[in-house]
Each structure stands twice: as structure tokens, then as C-alpha cells.
Design an enzyme around this catalytic site. Structure first.
Site, short mmCIF file in Angstrom:
data_model
loop_
_atom_site.label_atom_id
_atom_site.label_comp_id
_atom_site.label_asym_id
_atom_site.label_seq_id
_atom_site.Cartn_x
_atom_site.Cartn_y
_atom_site.Cartn_z
N TRP A 357 0.82 -1.53 0.06
CA TRP A 357 0.14 -0.08 -0.08
C TRP A 357 1.22 1.52 0.10
O TRP A 357 0.73 2.24 -0.29
CB TRP A 357 -0.65 -0.12 1.41
CG TRP A 357 -0.49 0.06 1.95
CD1 TRP A 357 0.72 -0.75 3.51
CD2 TRP A 357 -0.79 1.03 3.19
NE1 TRP A 357 0.91 -0.72 4.52
CE2 TRP A 357 0.51 1.17 4.79
CE3 TRP A 357 -0.92 2.54 3.66
CZ2 TRP A 357 0.69 1.88 5.57
CZ3 TRP A 357 -0.90 2.94 4.76
CH2 TRP A 357 0.17 3.07 5.75
N ASP A 358 2.20 1.75 0.34
CA ASP A 358 2.88 2.32 0.74
C ASP A 358 3.51 2.76 -1.27
O ASP A 358 3.49 4.17 -1.22
CB ASP A 358 4.43 1.69 0.37
CG ASP A 358 4.52 1.04 1.54
OD1 ASP A 358 3.68 -0.06 2.25
OD2 ASP A 358 6.24 0.48 2.02
N GLU A 488 1.74 -1.34 13.18
CA GLU A 488 2.11 -2.68 13.33
C GLU A 488 2.14 -3.42 15.23
O GLU A 488 2.40 -5.04 14.98
CB GLU A 488 2.18 -3.47 12.80
CG GLU A 488 2.14 -3.39 10.55
CD GLU A 488 3.03 -3.70 9.39
OE1 GLU A 488 2.69 -3.79 8.73
OE2 GLU A 488 4.59 -3.77 9.59
N LYS A 601 4.49 1.99 16.24
CA LYS A 601 5.23 1.31 15.73
C LYS A 601 5.23 3.56 14.56
O LYS A 601 5.59 3.93 13.33
CB LYS A 601 5.55 0.51 14.09
CG LYS A 601 6.21 0.58 13.25
CD LYS A 601 5.84 -0.93 13.24
CE LYS A 601 7.14 -1.32 11.44
NZ LYS A 601 6.59 -2.40 11.36
N GLN A 602 3.64 3.68 13.43
CA GLN A 602 3.81 4.10 13.29
C GLN A 602 2.52 5.13 13.14
O GLN A 602 1.53 3.77 13.76
CB GLN A 602 3.94 4.71 11.79
CG GLN A 602 2.85 3.59 11.39
CD GLN A 602 2.86 3.66 10.29
OE1 GLN A 602 3.85 2.49 9.01
NE2 GLN A 602 2.64 4.24 8.53
#
Length: 767
Positions: A357-358, A488, A601-602
Site C-alpha cells: 500500500w506504500d 503494526e 510504530k507509526q
């Protein structure tokens, strides 16, 4: 964090050789041209730590998924980007001593990636016995003019002695992947052939049946004079070489020039691969190394004219942005809609697959602004052409009626990711693909894409979202259970704010698009109605009910959106209170400990506010930023750029600059201690966004460009160039204001003030 790369505006430079850093450097100094790529492995033998890597675009292997317990819905395979033939190899012996930089002392080592002209240059001096020394200079590139060809100029010069040099240029298809199950090899020989000063090997991948012919030819000069050595051909399975011995004189340069090609059945009739390869290498040899270098420099000059960002007064920042742009341009050219942008590009094997999806969330904006509009369109068409597979992927998980779940990782549209918490639960990827359609149309104005292609994808994704939620009698609202967001470090959670929000946005946007097509193109709508089985009453009614009655977790006391339901039940500790010795968490903590922690993580919430910024006022964005940023460890390469863009919008200059450097120098400084696996290619597009959308404040609203610039204190100015709806717009931000120049009349907005910019060289200056 490592700090060994020298600072330079146009070059990446390593001075002195440290074998412990070699795999990191192999990633950083990688080369590519969109069709093939090569890690910065040495041409001569190297028995130290190394990840041999030569990659051919579109070629993969469906390795068996390895899991402890098989579950229904698991993908059957994990697609590996394959290590292909070693085409750079040149064996070197001096008076019977093999040159191996892991075994012999090395002096004056220097490696340079010239980003302006697109080549890798390496020099060093190898110390032999009795004080004798051999100078080596190797220059190579993957041609972006002849994109199936690479060339090497390999020069040796004896210092303080004369003797015999035995050189062995070769092609070796007997390779394996570092992450292969049980050290399995994936290539089988089809044929090999030797010619005078040339050699070829054709090999086929097991299972997938891709054929690749890799061939070479070479030429030799001594003291600038062409020499025809007496060669002996060597053949073995998947290997061809020529070996010859020549006299070398003290202080005299001997140059072996090697031309190689990787020719794939993806692009040519498999029965003609060797013929095509022979022509390619012979044409390269006829053209000559120097001419190819000139062409390479000219081609890169054209790329830089389109996509360069200039930063004044901060060389580290300038080097970093150019490195990221260089790798993006090496990885994807947009010329082949079958290809996409892998998370490691051509720099490593990790993660497999050709797209995540990046691409949609991070890479598309770069290509929209710096390349022909067809390039961005091809990225969307890649997904459109795989819609049937996305529907099959959803069917495997129990979804029906044309619902589509696009894969987390794919080569051909099939899901091939083998971690359950991602394969089954990280469904937010569907939202990124839907948003990319909106982003493309908003930026280019290409409304026709919606009716011809985009709406099919939007409807299928919306049908997935409508089935993925369920109505909670307890809450009296719709909920989305058992998901994993972009963060994640939390798995199998309920009501992830970002996933639910992007789902609602998709449903709403799909309804808007369908209404627009029905009003403006009723004939097309009638076809869609028949082909897709649209049910305006039942189906659209369900979508509207979900939009109006979806549970989104919030904390009204703090005024923030919650990562997911129950996030505040976690012990709230800030990153600043973590000992440095415990990071990165994914390398120091157990997964159980990570999942129970509040560390991110983000930040999912900030990801949503980044993509859907216009839905939130600045105070809301600020409250959420100030809450989540101190809890975010940025151990996802996709994290810092989002924070940089939002921090700039909030006027938080120091934080925006900190996050820019973190994302821009992620690989150069190896922030997350994982660059040796390959560069974080897709996050590099986030670096571009950090400058253009962050410090430049570039947005598109109502079909017009808006800028809200911020100049970091460490910069005296910066400039960038973008394409927008047929115009080329140049922006310079300096201490005296903002200069905007366009090659056609255009109205833009700077700090919400309309500014008319004229044809070149007219420039408007606004404060």
C-alpha cells in the site's frame, strides 16, 4: 544510527573500508534503471559479509508459505523477488594470489555514488605480499538509456612491481536468495553458449517459468592500447566465463571493460532471448563505455531537471533529498504498467512482492508531480487490472457479491503475505488504494479515469467495507473488529480509528462518484448498473447507514481520536523515557511486550489526518499530534515523513525539521539498524512529501494549487519544481519571500492569497 557517509551535495561517499558496514553500503550504493538493479557488490571475489543481489523487474518465485499452523485463507505462497545472475563478476589473480578484499589488507578505499550522472565509482589499493600493491578502480552503471544493459570499467595498476594478472569475467546463474527456505535455489539452466570474448547463460525460474538470458562481452586495453588476449572458455552448470593471463607492468593501467545484459521473457519472445541478448551486449560494446557514460549523464540530467529539489545552506539535507529522489528514479520509470514499486526497490530481497500500500499512500504524489501524467495513471491501472484477483482474495476470506480485498503484498494480484495479523487484518490497504484514485483525479483533473476505471475499483472496495463491519447491539452502532492498523505494534484490535475512518471516507467518496457519473454520463452509469449490479435502494442505503452510524473511538477529555478502542488501558509511557539501549524495540523486546505497550510504530490517527487533512481543523490535528508523537518510536520507515508534513502545517518548525532528517537520512545513517537488508525505497517518496507538502505546504484544493511555505532555520532557501495540469511550476522559498514561476498563466494561492503567475520568465514575488 551510523554516521560514516561523507556529506556532499551530489555524491554519496564512503572512505575507508569497514567489513561490518559492507552490507549497509551494498544497499546504499545500489544501482538500477527501472528494468534491472544491482547491489553494490564487488566485482572481484569477496568472502566477507555480503548480500549478492542482481534483480530483474517482474521476475519472482512463489516460495511456499511457512507457518506453524495453517489457517483457511492463508496465501499459498510468499512471492520472493529473486536474486538473478551475477553479471558484474570478474575474478582477479595476481601472480597466483586471488584478490579478495576480505582476506587482503586494503588501503585508500573509497566508494562514490555519483547521483548527478548515475554511476558508482570504487577505488582502493590492495596490499600483496612483500609490500607489493595493486590499485583498483571500478566504475559501473545500469543504463537508463539502454535499460536492459549494464557496463563496467574495471582497471588495475601494479604499484612497485610487474607481474602476471589472470582475469576471469563471468556470468554466474548459480545463485540463491538469502531468505530462501532451506537454502533452496530457484533457477534451472536452459542453455549456455560461449563465443570469442562473450558468454551467455539462459535460466528459468522453477514454478513460475520466467526465462532470463544474461550475457556479457568484454574488451581489454593496456596503457590505453587495445589488446586481444588469448582466452580459455570455462563452462559449468549455470556458469560461463573466459579466463586469460596478461603481463602487467609497474605503474601501467590494465582495463577490462565488461558489457552485460539481462533479457527477460517478460519483455521478449523466450525463443529469441539469446539473440536479443547478443545484440544488446554487442551494440553496447560498439557504442563504447565512454559514449554510454555520456548518454547516462544526459539522461540523468533530464531526470534531475524534472525532479530535483534544491536546499540552500544545509548540505546534509541536500544530499539526503537527492539520494531519495535518485533511488526513486532508479526504481520506477512508469514505462511499463505491469511493474510497480517494491519496498526495497532494486536494493535488497526483504519483504518480497512488487507492491504494498506504500505505492498509493506515499509514492503516487511524487510521480504525479514529477513525471508525465501517464506514469501516475499506470500506477492506478496496475491495481485496476488486478481487480479480479482482489475479488478472488476477498472470496477466499468469505466475502461475496463482488467485494474486493486488495493484497497486502503481491506480484500478480494474488495475496502473498504470510503473516496472519497482516494478511487477514491489515485491511486498511483497501482505503489507500481508494484514496489514490481520488488523489490522482484531484491532482490531474482526469475525471474520465473515474468513469472508465476508477469507479469499478471503488465499488468493489466499498462492498468489502460494508461486509467487513457489523452492527453492535451493545453499542447501537456499526463496528469493525479484529484489524491491524498501519501501526503494526498492535494486532487484532477492535475499532481502529484509522481503518474505520478511511472505510467511511471510501463509502462516501464512492457514492459521490456514482452520483456524479449518473448526472453527467447517464449512458455510462447504465452500463455500470448492469455490469456491477448496483442496487441504489438496498446497497447504497446500507452504505449511508454505515457512514451515519459508525463507532469511532475518541477520548472527549483529551479531545483526541483513539488509535483503537481501549488504547488508553495501556500503561502510558513516553518514548523519551525509554533507554536508548532498548531501541529499536523490534530488535530488543519480545513481541508480547511490544503488543502490550503503548508505543507506536507509526501513528494510525496521524496517518488519517495526513490523508484526510481537510476534514479536521488545526486544533484537532494539533491535539492529536501532541498526544501521539511522543509515543511514536518511528520504527516504520513510513512514519517520520507523515509527522514532518503535519508538524510543518502546525508551524512546529523544529519538529518538522527533525522528522525530515529522520526520514531523509533513514538509510544513509541507518537509523533503524536495517539498511543492510535494502533501502526503504517507498518511504523515500515520503521524503519528497516532507519538503514539498511539508515545508512547501503544497496542497490541491478545488482544482488549484495552494502553498503555505515554511523555511527551516538551518536553510537559507529551498526550491522545487512540479508539474500540474499541463503546467510546470517552479517554487523558491527564501528569507525574502516566495517566488513562483510557471510556463503558462496560472493562479495559485500562497497563504490563502491568490497570486497570478505568468509565462516564463515572468516571476511573481509574494511575502
Amino acid at each position: 544510527m551510523k554516521d560514516y557517509i561523507k556529506i556532499d551535495e551530489w555524491r554519496i561517499i564512503e572512505e575507508g573500508f569497514d567489513p561490518h558496514l559492507n552490507k549497509v553500503s551494498e544497499s546504499i550504493f545500489s544501482l538500477g534503471n527501472g528494468r534491472m538493479g544491482q547491489r553494490a557488490n564487488f566485482e572481484e571475489q569477496y568472502s566477507g559479509p555480503s548480500l549478492q543481489g542482481n534483480y530483474v523487474a517482474g521476475v519472482y518465485y512463489p516460495d511456499k508459505t511457512r507457518v506453524g499452523w495453517w489457517k483457511n485463507g492463508y496465501p499459498d505462497y510468499f512471492a520472493k523477488v529473486l536474486n538473478a545472475a551475477n553479471w558484474i563478476g570478474i575474478g582477479v589473480e595476481i601472480d597466483g594470489t586471488e584478490i579478495d578484499l576480505a582476506k587482503l589488507p586494503v588501503e585508500d578505499f573509497r566508494r562514490e555514488l555519483n547521483m548527478r550522472e548515475g554511476y558508482l565509482l570504487r577505488t582502493c589499493t590492495v596490499v600483496l605480499e612483500e609490500g607489493r600493491k595493486l590499485k583498483i578502480e571500478a566504475k559501473r552503471f545500469c543504463s537508463i538509456v539502454d535499460d536492459e544493459v549494464g557496463a563496467i570499467r574495471y582497471a588495475i595498476t601494479p604499484l612497485g612491481f610487474s607481474g602476471k594478472a589472470t582475469l576471469t569475467p563471468y556470468i554466474d546463474f548459480d545463485v540463491k536468495n538469502q531468505d530462501a527456505n532451506y537454502d533452496e535455489k530457484f533457477w534451472e539452466e536452459v542453455s549456455r553458449e560461449m563465443e570469442d570474448e562473450a558468454a551467455y547463460v539462459t535460466a528459468r525460474t522453477r514454478k513460475t517459468g520466467f526465462d532470463v538470458c544474461t550475457g556479457m562481452t568484454f574488451a581489454l586495453t593496456q596503457a590505453g592500447t587495445p589488446v586481444t588476449p588469448r582466452t580459455i572458455p570455462i563452462e559449468s552448470e549455470k556458469y560461463t566465463a573466459h579466463i586469460f593471463t596478461v603481463s602487467i607492468l609497474d605503474g601501467e593501467e590494465t582495463v577490462l571493460t565488461k558489457f552485460a545484459a539481462n533479457i527477460s521473457s517478460e519483455n521478449h519472445d523466450r525463443s529469441l532471448l539469446q539473440d536479443v541478448c547478443q545484440r544488446a551486449v554487442q551494440q553496447a560494446r560498439a557504442k563504447g563505455f565512454d559514449k554510454m557514460v555520456e548518454e547516462q549523464a544526459a539522461a540523468w540530467a533530464a531526470k534531475w531537471a524534472e525532479s530535483d529539489i534544491i536546499i540552500e545552506g544545509d548540505v546534509a539535507a541536500q544530499q539526503a533529498i537527492r539520494f531519495n529522489i535518485f533511488q526513486l528514479n532508479q526504481t520506477y520509470t512508469g514505462e511499463d504498467p505491469r511493474l510497480n514499486i517494491g519496498p526495497k526497490g532494486f536494493t535488497g530481497e526483504k519483504y518480497g512482492g512488487s507492491t504494498y500500500w506504500d505505492t498509493e499512500a506515499y509514492c503516487l504524489p511524487f510521480y504525479l508531480a514529477t513525471a508525465d501524467p501517464q506514469v501516475g495513471r499506470n500506477l492506478l491501472l496496475y491495481r485496476y487490472k488486478q481487480l479480479g484477483k482482489a475479488i478472488e482474495n476477498a472470496q477466499k476470506l468469505g466475502f461475496t457479491d463482488g467485494a474486493a480485498l486488495y493484497p497486502m503484498v503481491t506480484m500478480n494480484g494474488e495475496e502473498c503475505h504470510n503473516e496472519w495479523e497482516i494478511t487477514f487484518e491489515e485491511v486498511h490497504r483497501n482505503g489507500a488504494i481508494a484514496h489514490a484514485i481520488y488523489d490522482y483525479v484531484r491532482y490531474t483533473g482526469d475525471e474520465s479515469y473515474l468513469a472508465d476505471y476508477g469507479v469499478d475499483v471503488l465499488v468493489a472496495i466499498s462492498r468489502f467495507w460494508a461486509q467487513r463491519v457489523n452492527f453492535s447491539e451493545e453499542k447501537g452502532q456499526y463496528v469493525m473488529l479484529g484489524v491491524t492498523g498501519p501501526n503494526e505494534y498492535e494486532n487484532n484490535i477492535n475499532n481502529n480509528w484509522y481503518t474505520s475512518t478511511i472505510a467511511l471516507w471510501t463509502l462516501n467518496y464512492t457514492l459521490e462518484v456514482l452520483a456524479k457519473i449518473k448526472a453527467e454520463n447517464p449512458a455510462r452509469y447504465a452500463v455500470l448498473d448492469m455490469e456491477l449490479g448496483l442496487e441504489e435502494g438496498r446497497e447504497f442505503g446500507t452504505w449511508r447507514a454505515i457512514i451515519d452510524n459508525m463507532f469511532l473511538p475518541e477520548d472527549p477529555k483529551r479531545g483526541i481520536k483513539l488509535q483503537q478502542e481501549g488504547y488508553l488501558d495501556k500503561e502510558q509511557i513516553l518514548v523519551k523515557d525509554l533507554p536508548a539501549s532498548e531501541r529499536p524495540l523490534n530488535q530488543k523486546w519480545s513481541w508480547d511486550r511490544i503488543l502490550r505497550s503503548c508505543f507506536i510504530k507509526q501513528a494510525d490517527v496521524l496517518q488519517g489526518m495526513f490523508l484526510l487533512e481537510d476534514q479536521f481543523d488545526l486544533d484537532t490535528i494539533r491535539r492529536n499530534f501532541e498526544f501521539y508523537e511522543p509515543r511514536t518510536v518511528h520504527e516504520s520507515s513510513l512514519s517520520p515523513c507523515v509527522h514532518a508534513v503535519l508538524a510543518a502545517r502546525l508551524g512546529m518548525e523544529e519538529k518538522a525539521y527533525e522528522m525530515y532528517l529522520r526520514t531523509a537520512r533513514l538509510d544513509l545513517d541507518d537509523y533503524n539498524n536495517d539498511t543492510e537488508d535494502g533501502c526503504h525505497t517507498t518511504s523515500m517518496a515520503g521524503t519528497w512529501m516532507a519538503v514539498v507538502q511539508g515545508f512547501g505546504g503544497m496542497r490541491v484544493r478545488d482544482g488549484q494549487l495552494h502553498f503555505r511555505p515554511m523555511l527551516p532555520a538551518k536553510w537559507s532557501g529551498f526550491s522545487f519544481r512540479i508539474r500540474f495540469r499541463g503546467a510546470v511550476v517552479k517554487v523558491h522559498v527564501g528569507r525574502n519571500g516566495v517566488q513562483i514561476e510557471a510556463d503558462k498563466p496560472l493562479t495559485v494561492f500562497v497563504n490563502d492569497e491568490a497570486v497570478a503567475v505568468g509565462q516564463t520568465p515572468v516571476t511573481e514575488l509574494v511575502g
